[in-house]
Enzyme design. Structure first.
Site, mmCIF file in Angstrom:
data_model
loop_
_atom_site.group_PDB
_atom_site.id
_atom_site.type_symbol
_atom_site.label_atom_id
_atom_site.label_comp_id
_atom_site.label_asym_id
_atom_site.label_seq_id
_atom_site.Cartn_x
_atom_site.Cartn_y
_atom_site.Cartn_z
ATOM 1 N N ARG A 1 41.035 14.032 -12.816
ATOM 2 C CA ARG A 1 39.801 14.832 -12.611
ATOM 3 C C ARG A 1 39.498 15.105 -11.147
ATOM 4 N NH1 ARG A 1 38.037 11.291 -16.745
ATOM 5 N NH2 ARG A 1 38.275 12.301 -18.759
ATOM 6 N N GLU B 1 32.752 33.124 -5.879
ATOM 7 C CA GLU B 1 32.883 34.556 -6.193
ATOM 8 C C GLU B 1 31.839 35.055 -7.195
ATOM 9 O OE1 GLU B 1 36.939 36.077 -6.004
ATOM 10 O OE2 GLU B 1 36.401 37.489 -7.580
ATOM 11 N N HIS C 1 47.787 43.190 -8.902
ATOM 12 C CA HIS C 1 48.102 42.225 -9.969
ATOM 13 C C HIS C 1 48.715 42.942 -11.171
ATOM 14 C CE1 HIS C 1 45.074 38.961 -8.435
ATOM 15 N NE2 HIS C 1 46.159 39.041 -7.702
ATOM 16 N N LYS D 1 40.713 28.665 -3.831
ATOM 17 C CA LYS D 1 41.153 29.228 -5.115
ATOM 18 C C LYS D 1 42.510 28.625 -5.443
ATOM 19 C CE LYS D 1 38.963 33.716 -5.660
ATOM 20 N NZ LYS D 1 39.198 35.182 -5.729
ATOM 21 N N LYS E 1 37.743 35.122 6.581
ATOM 22 C CA LYS E 1 37.812 34.497 5.252
ATOM 23 C C LYS E 1 36.818 33.351 5.153
ATOM 24 C CE LYS E 1 40.093 33.267 1.250
ATOM 25 N NZ LYS E 1 41.253 33.316 0.405
ATOM 26 N N HIS F 1 53.763 39.538 -3.723
ATOM 27 C CA HIS F 1 52.307 39.741 -3.804
ATOM 28 C C HIS F 1 51.776 40.719 -2.741
ATOM 29 C CE1 HIS F 1 48.160 38.685 -4.696
ATOM 30 N NE2 HIS F 1 47.959 38.410 -3.414
ATOM 31 N N ARG G 1 32.417 37.577 -2.289
ATOM 32 C CA ARG G 1 33.803 37.106 -2.142
ATOM 33 C C ARG G 1 34.806 38.049 -2.804
ATOM 34 N NH1 ARG G 1 36.515 31.082 -2.501
ATOM 35 N NH2 ARG G 1 38.654 31.836 -2.308
ATOM 36 N N HIS H 1 43.733 44.242 -5.095
ATOM 37 C CA HIS H 1 44.386 43.217 -5.921
ATOM 38 C C HIS H 1 44.400 43.561 -7.409
ATOM 39 C CE1 HIS H 1 44.315 41.019 -2.223
ATOM 40 N NE2 HIS H 1 44.732 39.892 -2.748
ATOM 41 N N ASN I 1 39.431 40.804 -2.658
ATOM 42 C CA ASN I 1 40.423 41.286 -3.624
ATOM 43 C C ASN I 1 40.678 42.782 -3.518
ATOM 44 O OD1 ASN I 1 41.098 38.853 -4.926
ATOM 45 N ND2 ASN I 1 39.102 38.885 -5.928
ATOM 46 N N GLU J 1 47.805 41.328 3.939
ATOM 47 C CA GLU J 1 46.522 40.605 3.813
ATOM 48 C C GLU J 1 45.776 40.586 5.148
ATOM 49 O OE1 GLU J 1 45.326 39.719 0.923
ATOM 50 O OE2 GLU J 1 46.937 39.097 -0.420
HETATM 51 P P1 NAD Z 1 55.520 32.295 -1.662
HETATM 52 O O1 NAD Z 1 54.755 31.067 -1.704
HETATM 53 O O2 NAD Z 1 56.351 32.655 -2.823
HETATM 54 O O3 NAD Z 1 56.421 32.281 -0.340
HETATM 55 C C1 NAD Z 1 57.249 33.376 -0.107
HETATM 56 C C2 NAD Z 1 58.699 32.962 0.134
HETATM 57 O O4 NAD Z 1 58.833 32.448 1.460
HETATM 58 C C3 NAD Z 1 59.201 31.888 -0.789
HETATM 59 O O5 NAD Z 1 60.538 32.136 -1.087
HETATM 60 C C4 NAD Z 1 59.078 30.635 0.070
HETATM 61 O O6 NAD Z 1 59.938 29.614 -0.335
HETATM 62 C C5 NAD Z 1 59.452 31.165 1.413
HETATM 63 N N1 NAD Z 1 58.922 30.456 2.563
HETATM 64 C C6 NAD Z 1 57.698 29.921 2.696
HETATM 65 N N2 NAD Z 1 57.509 29.501 3.948
HETATM 66 C C7 NAD Z 1 58.663 29.735 4.612
HETATM 67 C C8 NAD Z 1 59.078 29.534 5.944
HETATM 68 N N3 NAD Z 1 58.248 29.063 6.868
HETATM 69 N N4 NAD Z 1 60.332 29.877 6.275
HETATM 70 C C9 NAD Z 1 61.165 30.421 5.356
HETATM 71 N N5 NAD Z 1 60.820 30.673 4.092
HETATM 72 C C10 NAD Z 1 59.571 30.330 3.733
HETATM 73 O O7 NAD Z 1 54.566 33.574 -1.416
HETATM 74 P P2 NAD Z 1 53.265 33.802 -0.529
HETATM 75 O O8 NAD Z 1 53.304 35.228 -0.170
HETATM 76 O O9 NAD Z 1 53.112 32.788 0.522
HETATM 77 O O10 NAD Z 1 52.090 33.570 -1.562
HETATM 78 C C11 NAD Z 1 51.918 34.390 -2.671
HETATM 79 C C12 NAD Z 1 51.092 33.645 -3.679
HETATM 80 O O11 NAD Z 1 49.818 33.354 -3.132
HETATM 81 C C13 NAD Z 1 50.835 34.412 -4.952
HETATM 82 O O12 NAD Z 1 51.055 33.572 -6.049
HETATM 83 C C14 NAD Z 1 49.377 34.791 -4.863
HETATM 84 O O13 NAD Z 1 48.775 34.908 -6.117
HETATM 85 C C15 NAD Z 1 48.825 33.643 -4.090
HETATM 86 N N6 NAD Z 1 47.589 33.944 -3.385
HETATM 87 C C16 NAD Z 1 46.566 33.084 -3.547
HETATM 88 C C17 NAD Z 1 45.385 33.297 -2.874
HETATM 89 C C18 NAD Z 1 44.281 32.299 -2.979
HETATM 90 O O14 NAD Z 1 43.183 32.578 -2.493
HETATM 91 N N7 NAD Z 1 44.517 31.148 -3.548
HETATM 92 C C19 NAD Z 1 45.262 34.390 -2.014
HETATM 93 C C20 NAD Z 1 46.337 35.250 -1.865
HETATM 94 C C21 NAD Z 1 47.512 35.010 -2.555
HETATM 95 N N1 GLY Z 2 42.290 35.887 -1.946
HETATM 96 C C1 GLY Z 2 41.034 36.112 -2.558
HETATM 97 C C2 GLY Z 2 40.061 35.004 -2.403
HETATM 98 O O1 GLY Z 2 40.364 33.977 -1.842
HETATM 99 O O2 GLY Z 2 38.976 35.124 -2.857
#
Ligand code: NAD
Ligand code: GLY
Length: 364
Positions: free
Chosen positions: A121, A237, A252, A143, A227, A265, A241, A248, A245, A185
């Site tokens: 939890r 949100e 998405h 998030k 942010k 993404h 907030r 997005h 998006n 972003e």
């Molecule tokens: P990812 O985590 O898939 O990383 C992209 C690629 O880069 C992967 O292959 C990873 O292994 C590689 N990588 C990471 N760091 C590296 C480094 N320093 N050197 C070499 N390779 C490296 O993708 P991302 O773009 O970081 O994240 C996308 C995800 O984030 C999506 O799932 C999206 O939904 C999520 N997201 C979440 C929020 C949130 O607020 N929580 C906001 C935006 C996006």
């Molecule tokens: N990436 C959207 C949020 O954090 O709200």
């Protein structure tokens, strides 16, 4: 521009936390001081582990450190992979004082945060984002989620980390495609809240593309400041907030259509932001010139400005209706009032949306 190391605060009362931004920050920041208990589980993936896992472990020598190395890729951001984290936690007798550390991009960060929110939890966790996208967006704001085959980020929780450690040196190993996706972003913050930053991006995009360290640190810092401010105002949100998006809902839809396997993404968000901007123009808000500037900047960053060629307007409508911003069956979208100001609204014409989708899908 940012000095070597800076700190941005996310102000959320007793859930407030710092974001440290700097070169060699994994070594420089006192990560251990954010870990209460003796045990740690580092969650990372097969690509990042060989690059940074030992470096991180080296900062935690007075802790009992376990690690779990996940398969790499958005297609693994699901409940099955989440279970591998729980297997490690339960098998390793981790208790409520355990701290989880996410070492990786947004995929690792979102899954680790959700695992931390659920395990017994709720246990503390720390974000160490290693992609540009994770440094400017996903590691900040709490998030956390996994995907479902029928929709992205459908299963998750709001759960804040203890700290975010941004080591900008990790960007040196990031592939170009991922780096460019992160810039989408960054550009988003200019579009939704900061026209001056947008102009700075236009003027400094070449430096950013060369991964100039000072320019990058500045862009990461300004993104985190925006942010943090929005999250502090509206953590879960209920309103403002949602402007984070921008693009997005369209993006998405693209990711879900492709089963999370083709566009990444930030690419999907880039094309989505252009569609949102097109709808803003046709709705009579955004000047056409601002749309042109948006497209030009995204193109400079090698990002797509039209959707995948095999998507049709009907695919978008079907998938967008599953978005988390749909309330009582009513689609809400983030639109631009002008460059630097966004709003969330259901006040747009469906005819206009259809026109934008048809035009975008035929242009690609
Ligand atoms: P990812 O985590 O898939 O990383 C992209 C690629 O880069 C992967 O292959 C990873 O292994 C590689 N990588 C990471 N760091 C590296 C480094 N320093 N050197 C070499 N390779 C490296 O993708 P991302 O773009 O970081 O994240 C996308 C995800 O984030 C999506 O799932 C999206 O939904 C999520 N997201 C979440 C929020 C949130 O607020 N929580 C906001 C935006 C996006
Ligand atoms: N990436 C959207 C949020 O954090 O709200």
């Amino acid at each position: 521009m940012a000095s070597k190391s800076t700190q941005v605060q996310v102000s959320l009362g007793d859930r407030s936390y710092p974001i440290f931004i700097g070169s060699d920050e994994i070594r420089n920041s006192d990560i251990a001081s954010y870990i209460g208990g003796k045990k740690v589980l580092i969650v990372t993936n097969e690509t990042i582990a060989p690059l940074y896992l030992e470096l991180l472990k080296g900062q935690l020598t007075d802790k009992q450190v376990d690690s779990v190395i996940l398969a790499d890729g958005e297609q693994h951001k699901n409940l099955d992979t989440l279970n591998l984290i729980f297997d490690q936690l339960i098998g390793g007798h981790h208790d409520r004082k355990t701290t989880l550390i996410a070492l990786g991009g947004g995929v690792v960060g979102d899954m680790t945060g959700f695992a931390a929110a659920c395990y017994q939890r709720g246990v503390p966790f720390i974000q160490i984002p290693t992609t540009l996208l994770a440094q400017v967006d996903s590691s900040v704001g709490g998030k956390t989620a996994v995907n479902h085959a029928m929709g992205k980020n459908m299963i998750g929780a709001f759960y804040q980390p203890q700290a975010v450690i941004i080591d900008t040196d990790t960007l040196s190993t990031l592939p170009d495609r991922e780096f460019h996706a992160g810039l989408a972003e960054v550009i988003k913050y200019g579009l939704i809240v900061d026209a001056v930053f947008f102009q700075w991006l236009e003027n400094n995009v070449d430096l950013l593309l060369q991964r100039d360290k000072q320019a990058l640190a500045y862009a990461v810092e300004l993104s985190c400041v925006s942010k943090a401010r929005i999250v502090a105002e509206d953590e879960t949100e209920q309103g403002i907030r949602a402007i984070l998006n921008l693009g997005h809902t369209f993006g998405h839809a693209i990711e879900t259509f492709q089963n999370y396997r083709q566009w990444i993404h930030g690419e999907a968000v880039a094309a989505g932001m252009v569609m949102a901007a097109e709808l803003s123009v046709i709705s009579g808000n955004l000047p056409e010139a601002d749309l042109s500037r948006t497209k030009a900047l995204l193109k400079r960053c090698s990002l797509p400005v039209t959707p995948p060629a095999d998507m049709a307007a009907e695919d978008f409508i079907r998938l967008m209706l599953r978005d988390k911003k749909v309330l009582d069956g009513q689609l809400r979208l983030v639109l631009l009032k002008h460059l630097g100001e966004a709003c969330v609204t259901d006040q747009f014409s469906i005819d206009h949306l259809n026109q934008v989708l048809i035009k975008a899908c035929t242009a690609s």
